[in-house]
Write an enzyme that holds these catalytic residues in place. Sequence first.
Site, PDB file in Angstrom:
ATOM      1  N   GLU A   1      -7.986   4.027  -0.655  1.00  0.00           N
ATOM      2  CA  GLU A   1      -8.395   4.148   0.749  1.00  0.00           C
ATOM      3  C   GLU A   1      -8.511   5.605   1.175  1.00  0.00           C
ATOM      4  O   GLU A   1      -7.582   6.392   0.977  1.00  0.00           O
ATOM      5  CB  GLU A   1      -7.354   3.404   1.616  1.00  0.00           C
ATOM      6  CG  GLU A   1      -7.669   3.396   3.095  1.00  0.00           C
ATOM      7  CD  GLU A   1      -6.615   2.609   3.896  1.00  0.00           C
ATOM      8  OE1 GLU A   1      -5.803   1.875   3.284  1.00  0.00           O
ATOM      9  OE2 GLU A   1      -6.610   2.739   5.129  1.00  0.00           O
TER      10      GLU A   1
ATOM     11  N   LYS B   1       0.862  -1.193   0.000  1.00  0.00           N
ATOM     12  CA  LYS B   1       0.000   0.000   0.000  1.00  0.00           C
ATOM     13  C   LYS B   1       0.890   1.230   0.000  1.00  0.00           C
ATOM     14  O   LYS B   1       1.897   1.272   0.709  1.00  0.00           O
ATOM     15  CB  LYS B   1      -0.919  -0.073   1.206  1.00  0.00           C
ATOM     16  CG  LYS B   1      -1.193   1.212   1.967  1.00  0.00           C
ATOM     17  CD  LYS B   1      -2.308   0.995   2.981  1.00  0.00           C
ATOM     18  CE  LYS B   1      -2.165   1.932   4.161  1.00  0.00           C
ATOM     19  NZ  LYS B   1      -3.216   1.730   5.174  1.00  0.00           N
TER      20      LYS B   1
ATOM     21  N   LYS C   1       1.173   5.388   0.426  1.00  0.00           N
ATOM     22  CA  LYS C   1       0.544   6.612   0.893  1.00  0.00           C
ATOM     23  C   LYS C   1       0.558   7.616  -0.256  1.00  0.00           C
ATOM     24  O   LYS C   1       1.594   7.766  -0.942  1.00  0.00           O
ATOM     25  CB  LYS C   1       1.305   7.182   2.083  1.00  0.00           C
ATOM     26  CG  LYS C   1       1.179   6.323   3.337  1.00  0.00           C
ATOM     27  CD  LYS C   1      -0.230   6.372   3.896  1.00  0.00           C
ATOM     28  CE  LYS C   1      -0.360   5.501   5.135  1.00  0.00           C
ATOM     29  NZ  LYS C   1      -1.729   5.509   5.683  1.00  0.00           N
TER      30      LYS C   1
END
Length: 374
Positions: free
Chosen positions: A216, A162, A164
């Site tokens: 997300e 993942k 950022k």
Amino acid sequence: MRIDRLRLFDVTLPLVHSFETSSHRKTGLNHLLVEATDADGRVGWGEIATPSDPYYGSETTHTAWSIAERYLVPAVLGTSWETPDELEASWGRIRGHEFAKAGFSIAGWDLYARSTGRSLSSQLGGTRTAVEAGVSLGIEPTVDELLAQVARQVDAGYKRVKLKIAPGWDVEPVSAVRAAHPGLDLHVDANGAYRESEESTAVMLALDGYGLTMIEQPFAPRDFVAHARLQAVIDTPVCLDESVVAIDDLHTMLALDAGRVLNIKVSRMGGLAAARTAHDVARDAGIPVWCGGMHEFGVGRAANVAISSLPNFTLPSDVSGSDKYYARDVIVPPVVATAGIVQVPTESGIGHEVDVDWVMQNASRTLDVSAAAG
Ligand code: OSB
Ligand code: MG
């Protein structure tokens, strides 16, 4: 059961590699550890994994210490309870402060599972013997440095990464990582850094083209409507994190179709009972879940591993091995990920022992309170 003694430790550990999100950069973590001892001398451990500063949510290490000392310790100490749910009811009147509550929840569940001789996983209804772990990578000074971090973690065996993102650090790093790793399970997390606008919609539509597993929390925590409008125009599932601090928020997410994946954080939801309920509600709604992390020390991460063993945790969780975060963790043995897989402990409780000497060596303050005798 009855908890007769509580100790709080204010512990700081340096991170192996500094971490930057859309809001800030950190080089170490300052969490509170909770030790609960029952009338028979059995011990349970919990972790209050709040960030130091109020940029992820409103809590900080200081607010958690204050709420713990003033409200949670008095609510718990000397109170009789039969199940962890009953223990959690003892602080039911306290609004908010989910991270602080979660630390006491984990300690109570660990203590309870140790008293029944079961693993925390089995106590919670877990069915997996191993869970898939992903890594979360911060914003790096350059795309090349990010590519080096991704390569390092892929080489370490992690199958899901993942990234950022933040305005100005989104399509470019994602396209570079995707080009270098065409088949990687890749997703992005903005920690609410975007505002709904033509520009941000264009960014999200561009990201929609990279085969991401999810996007997300692009928008602010309370902006369910913006997430719903985005989900209506992209194929990539929107995942909510900061937005869902209570089961009611999950109902809002479902009612508005504001996301199709849920990140369940034990801390953000106020403990293990709420995390398990969120798992059940999401399962019934056909929403896959995974467990997010807060760079927990080993105590909190062991709880994350346990909750990740429930059946609807079908996506890899942020439960990387201890060595991704800390040179020396507070638990023995540390959490180990092999080829991106973490075994779920079968020993009682969280399945790890706490290295109390190491905790004390890194604690800047402690609180030690015992119930009045009798
Ligand atoms: O949004 O998941 C997040 C860390 C701090 C604040 C917010 C988040 C994170 C992480 C850490 O992504 C993930 C981990 O613990 O490995
Ligand atoms: Mg997140």
